[in-house]
Every structure is written in structure tokens, then in C-alpha cells.
Write a protein that holds these residues in place. Structure first.
Motif, PDB file in Angstrom:
ATOM      1  N   TYR A 116       0.857  -1.187   0.000  1.00  0.00           N
ATOM      2  CA  TYR A 116       0.000   0.000   0.000  1.00  0.00           C
ATOM      3  C   TYR A 116       0.887   1.229   0.000  1.00  0.00           C
ATOM      4  O   TYR A 116       2.112   1.132   0.155  1.00  0.00           O
ATOM      5  N   ILE A 117       0.295   2.388  -0.186  1.00  0.00           N
ATOM      6  CA  ILE A 117       1.050   3.635  -0.231  1.00  0.00           C
ATOM      7  C   ILE A 117       0.484   4.597   0.806  1.00  0.00           C
ATOM      8  O   ILE A 117      -0.736   4.773   0.904  1.00  0.00           O
ATOM      9  N   THR A 118       1.372   5.189   1.601  1.00  0.00           N
ATOM     10  CA  THR A 118       0.996   6.234   2.555  1.00  0.00           C
ATOM     11  C   THR A 118       1.258   7.587   1.903  1.00  0.00           C
ATOM     12  O   THR A 118       2.365   7.844   1.427  1.00  0.00           O
ATOM     13  N   VAL A 119       0.227   8.428   1.881  1.00  0.00           N
ATOM     14  CA  VAL A 119       0.326   9.738   1.244  1.00  0.00           C
ATOM     15  C   VAL A 119       0.268  10.805   2.333  1.00  0.00           C
ATOM     16  O   VAL A 119      -0.619  10.803   3.186  1.00  0.00           O
ATOM     17  N   SER A 120       1.236  11.733   2.290  1.00  0.00           N
ATOM     18  CA  SER A 120       1.256  12.819   3.272  1.00  0.00           C
ATOM     19  C   SER A 120       1.709  14.101   2.582  1.00  0.00           C
ATOM     20  O   SER A 120       2.394  14.066   1.564  1.00  0.00           O
ATOM     21  N   VAL A 121       1.308  15.218   3.161  1.00  0.00           N
ATOM     22  CA  VAL A 121       1.737  16.524   2.653  1.00  0.00           C
ATOM     23  C   VAL A 121       2.566  17.162   3.763  1.00  0.00           C
ATOM     24  O   VAL A 121       2.088  17.338   4.883  1.00  0.00           O
ATOM     25  N   LYS A 122       3.824  17.482   3.458  1.00  0.00           N
ATOM     26  CA  LYS A 122       4.761  17.972   4.481  1.00  0.00           C
ATOM     27  C   LYS A 122       5.306  19.345   4.102  1.00  0.00           C
ATOM     28  O   LYS A 122       5.477  19.656   2.917  1.00  0.00           O
ATOM     29  N   ASP A 123       5.631  20.125   5.132  1.00  0.00           N
ATOM     30  CA  ASP A 123       6.347  21.369   4.861  1.00  0.00           C
ATOM     31  C   ASP A 123       7.849  21.073   4.794  1.00  0.00           C
ATOM     32  O   ASP A 123       8.278  19.916   4.880  1.00  0.00           O
ATOM     33  N   LEU A 124       8.660  22.114   4.635  1.00  0.00           N
ATOM     34  CA  LEU A 124      10.107  21.920   4.463  1.00  0.00           C
ATOM     35  C   LEU A 124      10.771  21.281   5.682  1.00  0.00           C
ATOM     36  O   LEU A 124      11.844  20.712   5.576  1.00  0.00           O
ATOM     37  N   ASN A 125      10.116  21.373   6.855  1.00  0.00           N
ATOM     38  CA  ASN A 125      10.652  20.769   8.073  1.00  0.00           C
ATOM     39  C   ASN A 125      10.122  19.364   8.315  1.00  0.00           C
ATOM     40  O   ASN A 125      10.391  18.759   9.357  1.00  0.00           O
ATOM     41  N   GLY A 126       9.339  18.853   7.363  1.00  0.00           N
ATOM     42  CA  GLY A 126       8.801  17.498   7.508  1.00  0.00           C
ATOM     43  C   GLY A 126       7.572  17.409   8.382  1.00  0.00           C
ATOM     44  O   GLY A 126       7.189  16.323   8.810  1.00  0.00           O
ATOM     45  N   ILE A 127       6.923  18.543   8.654  1.00  0.00           N
ATOM     46  CA  ILE A 127       5.738  18.540   9.511  1.00  0.00           C
ATOM     47  C   ILE A 127       4.492  18.386   8.630  1.00  0.00           C
ATOM     48  O   ILE A 127       4.383  18.996   7.566  1.00  0.00           O
ATOM     49  N   ASP A 128       3.547  17.564   9.104  1.00  0.00           N
ATOM     50  CA  ASP A 128       2.325  17.313   8.338  1.00  0.00           C
ATOM     51  C   ASP A 128       1.488  18.575   8.197  1.00  0.00           C
ATOM     52  O   ASP A 128       1.236  19.286   9.175  1.00  0.00           O
ATOM     53  N   LEU A 129       1.034  18.828   6.973  1.00  0.00           N
ATOM     54  CA  LEU A 129       0.126  19.943   6.703  1.00  0.00           C
ATOM     55  C   LEU A 129      -1.310  19.465   6.542  1.00  0.00           C
ATOM     56  O   LEU A 129      -2.247  20.269   6.574  1.00  0.00           O
ATOM     57  N   THR A 130      -1.495  18.166   6.334  1.00  0.00           N
ATOM     58  CA  THR A 130      -2.826  17.569   6.173  1.00  0.00           C
ATOM     59  C   THR A 130      -2.819  16.212   6.864  1.00  0.00           C
ATOM     60  O   THR A 130      -1.747  15.679   7.168  1.00  0.00           O
ATOM     61  N   PRO A 131      -3.994  15.620   7.093  1.00  0.00           N
ATOM     62  CA  PRO A 131      -4.014  14.256   7.634  1.00  0.00           C
ATOM     63  C   PRO A 131      -3.312  13.275   6.692  1.00  0.00           C
ATOM     64  O   PRO A 131      -3.392  13.406   5.471  1.00  0.00           O
ATOM     65  N   VAL A 132      -2.617  12.313   7.275  1.00  0.00           N
ATOM     66  CA  VAL A 132      -1.947  11.266   6.491  1.00  0.00           C
ATOM     67  C   VAL A 132      -2.996  10.254   6.040  1.00  0.00           C
ATOM     68  O   VAL A 132      -3.914   9.914   6.800  1.00  0.00           O
ATOM     69  N   GLN A 133      -2.879   9.762   4.802  1.00  0.00           N
ATOM     70  CA  GLN A 133      -3.839   8.798   4.270  1.00  0.00           C
ATOM     71  C   GLN A 133      -3.103   7.560   3.758  1.00  0.00           C
ATOM     72  O   GLN A 133      -2.041   7.677   3.154  1.00  0.00           O
ATOM     73  N   ASP A 134      -3.685   6.389   4.017  1.00  0.00           N
ATOM     74  CA  ASP A 134      -3.182   5.130   3.454  1.00  0.00           C
ATOM     75  C   ASP A 134      -4.125   4.668   2.350  1.00  0.00           C
ATOM     76  O   ASP A 134      -5.350   4.690   2.518  1.00  0.00           O
ATOM     77  N   THR A 135      -3.554   4.211   1.228  1.00  0.00           N
ATOM     78  CA  THR A 135      -4.388   3.595   0.195  1.00  0.00           C
ATOM     79  C   THR A 135      -4.831   2.213   0.668  1.00  0.00           C
ATOM     80  O   THR A 135      -4.216   1.635   1.576  1.00  0.00           O
ATOM     81  N   PRO A 136      -5.873   1.660   0.050  1.00  0.00           N
ATOM     82  CA  PRO A 136      -6.122   0.229   0.261  1.00  0.00           C
ATOM     83  C   PRO A 136      -4.929  -0.572  -0.284  1.00  0.00           C
ATOM     84  O   PRO A 136      -4.090  -0.049  -1.028  1.00  0.00           O
ATOM     85  N   VAL A 137      -4.875  -1.846   0.079  1.00  0.00           N
ATOM     86  CA  VAL A 137      -3.863  -2.731  -0.496  1.00  0.00           C
ATOM     87  C   VAL A 137      -4.039  -2.759  -2.019  1.00  0.00           C
ATOM     88  O   VAL A 137      -5.154  -2.666  -2.525  1.00  0.00           O
ATOM     89  N   ALA A 138      -2.919  -2.858  -2.730  1.00  0.00           N
ATOM     90  CA  ALA A 138      -2.916  -2.773  -4.195  1.00  0.00           C
ATOM     91  C   ALA A 138      -3.930  -3.725  -4.824  1.00  0.00           C
ATOM     92  O   ALA A 138      -4.175  -4.827  -4.328  1.00  0.00           O
ATOM     93  N   SER A 139      -4.488  -3.285  -5.962  1.00  0.00           N
ATOM     94  CA  SER A 139      -5.524  -4.078  -6.630  1.00  0.00           C
ATOM     95  C   SER A 139      -4.943  -5.284  -7.364  1.00  0.00           C
ATOM     96  O   SER A 139      -5.554  -6.340  -7.429  1.00  0.00           O
ATOM     97  N   ARG A 140      -3.747  -5.129  -7.941  1.00  0.00           N
ATOM     98  CA  ARG A 140      -3.119  -6.281  -8.604  1.00  0.00           C
ATOM     99  C   ARG A 140      -1.636  -6.010  -8.822  1.00  0.00           C
ATOM    100  O   ARG A 140      -1.169  -4.872  -8.754  1.00  0.00           O
ATOM    101  N   LYS A 141      -0.916  -7.118  -9.086  1.00  0.00           N
ATOM    102  CA  LYS A 141       0.513  -7.032  -9.371  1.00  0.00           C
ATOM    103  C   LYS A 141       0.776  -7.769 -10.673  1.00  0.00           C
ATOM    104  O   LYS A 141       0.206  -8.838 -10.910  1.00  0.00           O
ATOM    105  N   GLU A 142       1.627  -7.191 -11.514  1.00  0.00           N
ATOM    106  CA  GLU A 142       2.006  -7.890 -12.738  1.00  0.00           C
ATOM    107  C   GLU A 142       3.394  -7.444 -13.167  1.00  0.00           C
ATOM    108  O   GLU A 142       3.729  -6.260 -13.093  1.00  0.00           O
ATOM    109  N   ASP A 143       4.209  -8.393 -13.619  1.00  0.00           N
ATOM    110  CA  ASP A 143       5.559  -8.091 -14.103  1.00  0.00           C
ATOM    111  C   ASP A 143       6.286  -7.161 -13.123  1.00  0.00           C
ATOM    112  O   ASP A 143       6.512  -7.526 -11.994  1.00  0.00           O
ATOM    113  N   THR A 144       6.614  -5.974 -13.602  1.00  0.00           N
ATOM    114  CA  THR A 144       7.348  -5.036 -12.754  1.00  0.00           C
ATOM    115  C   THR A 144       6.454  -3.908 -12.248  1.00  0.00           C
ATOM    116  O   THR A 144       6.950  -2.830 -11.909  1.00  0.00           O
ATOM    117  N   TYR A 145       5.141  -4.138 -12.174  1.00  0.00           N
ATOM    118  CA  TYR A 145       4.233  -3.087 -11.704  1.00  0.00           C
ATOM    119  C   TYR A 145       3.316  -3.583 -10.594  1.00  0.00           C
ATOM    120  O   TYR A 145       2.826  -4.714 -10.624  1.00  0.00           O
TER     121      TYR A 145
END
Length: 310
Positions: free
Chosen positions: A192-221
Motif C-alpha cells: 500500500y502507499i501512505t500519502v502525506s503533505v509535508k512542509d520543508l521541516n517534515g511537519i504534516d500539513l494535512t491528515p496522512v492517508q493510506d491507500t487500500p492494499v494494491a488491486s493487482r501485481k504484474e511483471d514489474t508493476y
């Protein structure tokens, strides 16, 4: 009390106060770092052999429970539902217990269990542990924790948030995460991927969000095809802010969820349409000062941006 025990308790007490201070000041990245480092040290002591410890078995059980509470607070700070998790005021009740562990003989105030023996890694340590098996992973740099407790129940569905209400003259951003290119994409477990928006000091500007687990895997993707609604109007993002994407997967042998790599998008890259962005070695460097590409191969994070303006 032996000199060794006194020294340990002083160090642990200072680390505990440092973490709760950061927490109360809203410096969540620093608080999480302190909590995870202290949890690791308490856990290590709790799992030590009797002849190698300054503490009795009962005292070690209490240390392990404090470590569990530190992990619960750390997990709460990383969750968008942090108000439902372990609270700072509850954690502060444990400071006198830790300070007086040698004479503490009451019932522990919270119904928690010591976590089973497992690797607990302080931020930045995991790349050493994995270097042999992941030739293109690792690397050095200051960043976020890259070893986490098991995900909270329901995490397979993610923690995505709905789009904000529109405001006249203001722009909202939707980012579709399409896919990520990795040489060993098919071997990733529960990615899964965690998405966050940070300022230059690494502080969160918005709530952190996690995607659901990936829908599928194939080859190198690894395919996601999921929309992320950025929780702030583009015009309100501070100068120098960036949107981070941390790719995480579960490692059953080591029993933790690991950050494999990360990518980020800066403010001048916000424009409608497709974009591919480069992948960097962990640990995640939110301050963007020590960046190392994950691989020389043409593997990227593939995104599509949509801007909404009233």
C-alpha cells in the motif's frame, strides 16, 4: 539500586519526557521517533535473559507493557483517526511507573499485553538489517520511521478521506495513483502507499492517508488505481511543501511492515494530467536533503492529477 539500573532509568525517563513534550507541542514526527526508539529499548530489556538484566521478571513485564503503550500512541499519531487511539494524557500516567519501576507493585493501569518477541527497529535502522537481501534498498539519511507495528484492523481498506467542500476561487487536487514500477513487484505482500503533505521541516500539513492494499501485481508493476483527495486547497499549501508517497509492504519473516521506497511531488509539479515521478531509497527523507535514487532502471510512480476549481 545499582548504578547500571539508575543510568538506564534516567535515560529512559529523559527519552519519555522528550517524546511527550514533542507530542504536546504538535511535533508529531519527532514524537513518533522518540516513542519508537524508547519502545525498542524497553522491549530489548524486557526480552533479555535473567542473568543479563538489572530487573526482575515482573518488572520486565511492566517495561514490556509500557513499550506496548508507546507503540499504541505512535500508531495513533500515524492514523487519521488519532482521536480514537491511545491518548497522550494516558501515556503521561506511565512516566512515574517507569521512574519508580523498582518499587512499583500495583496493577498496570491499562489492559494491554506485552507484544510478542519480535524485531522493533528504531527509525533508520532497518536498511542495515535488510542490506544483504535487498541490494538496491537501504541507504542513509534522516527521515521518518520505516518500521511500523502491524496495521490497524481494517487497514486493508485504507484510510482515504473524501474531497473537501469547494470554496470560491480555491483549487482542490485529486491525485490518482495508477501504478508503481519495481523490479520485484510480484513479491510484495499487502503493498500500500501512505500519502502525506509535508512542509520543508517534515511537519504534516494535512491528515496522512493510506491507500487500500494494491488491486493487482504484474511483471514489474504494482497497480493501485485509487484516487487521493488532498485535504487542503492548493492555494493554502505553504511555500516549499511537497506531497510524499511511501510504498510499504509486509515482511512475514521479520514480522513488520516496511517502507521499501518513496517518491514526492513538489508544488511546481501540480498541474492537470499524467505525471511520472522518481523513486528514492528509504528511509523517507521528508526534508529532501539526502536523496538517493532507488535504482538506475526506468521505474517510476505513475500518477494522474485533476484540479477542481469553483
Amino acid at each position: 539500586m545499582s548504578e547500571a539500573a539508575r543510568s538506564l532509568l534516567q535515560r529512559w525517563g529523559a527519552s519519555f519526557r522528550k517524546g511527550t513534550d514533542f507530542d504536546s507541542w504538535g511535533q508529531l514526527v519527532e514524537a513518533i521517533d522518540e516513542y519508537q526508539i524508547l519502545a525498542r529499548h524497553l522491549q530489548k530489556e524486557a526480552q533479555s535473559q535473567p542473568n543479563n538484566s538489572e530487573f526482575t521478571e515482573d518488572q520486565k513485564k511492566t517495561l514490556a507493557k509500557i513499550a506496548t503503550c508507546l507503540e499504541l500512541r505512535s500508531a495513533a499519531l500515524q492514523s487519521t483517526q488519532s482521536q480514537e487511539g491511545f491518548k497522550l494524557e494516558d501515556l503521561k500516567k506511565l512516566e512515574p511507573i517507569l521512574k519508580n519501576i523498582l518499587s512499583y507493585n500495583k496493577e498496570f493501569p491499562f489492559d494491554v499485553q506485552p507484544v510478542p518477541p519480535r524485531k522493533i527497529l528504531a527509525p533508520g535502522e532497518e536498511e542495515d538489517l535488510e542490506f544483504e537481501e535487498d541490494e538496491e534498498e537501504g541507504g542513509a539519511g534522516a527521515g521518518s520511521p520505516d518500521a511500523f507495528p502491524a496495521r490497524i484492523p481494517g487497514a486493508n481498506e485504507g484510510t482515504l478521506l473524501p474531497r473537501l467542500p469547494s470554496e470560491p476561487g480555491m483549487t482542490l487536487l485529486t491525485i490518482k495513483i495508477e501504478k508503481i514500477g519495481l523490479k520485484d513487484a510480484g513479491q510484495c505482500i499487502d503493498p500500500y502507499i501512505t500519502v502525506s503533505v509535508k512542509d520543508l521541516n517534515g511537519i504534516d500539513l494535512t491528515p496522512v492517508q493510506d491507500t487500500p492494499v494494491a488491486s493487482r501485481k504484474e511483471d514489474t508493476y504494482v497497480h493501485f488505481n485509487v484516487d487521493i483527495e488532498i485535504q487542503k486547497h492548493v492555494e493554502k499549501l505553504t511555500k516549499g511543501a511537497a506531497i510524499f508517497f511511501e510504498f510499504k509492504h509486509y515482511k512475514p519473516k521479520k514480522r513488520f511492515t516496511s517502507t521499501k521506497c518513496f517518491a514526492f511531488m513538489e508544488m511546481d509539479e501540480i498541474k492537470p494530467g499524467p505525471i511520472v515521478i522518481e523513486l528514492y531509497k528509504k528511509p523517507t527523507d521528508f526534508k529532501r536533503k539526502k536523496l538517493q535514487l532507488l535504482t538506475k532502471k526506468p521505474l517510476y510512480l505513475h500518477l494522474h492529477q485533476t484540479l477542481h476549481k469553483e
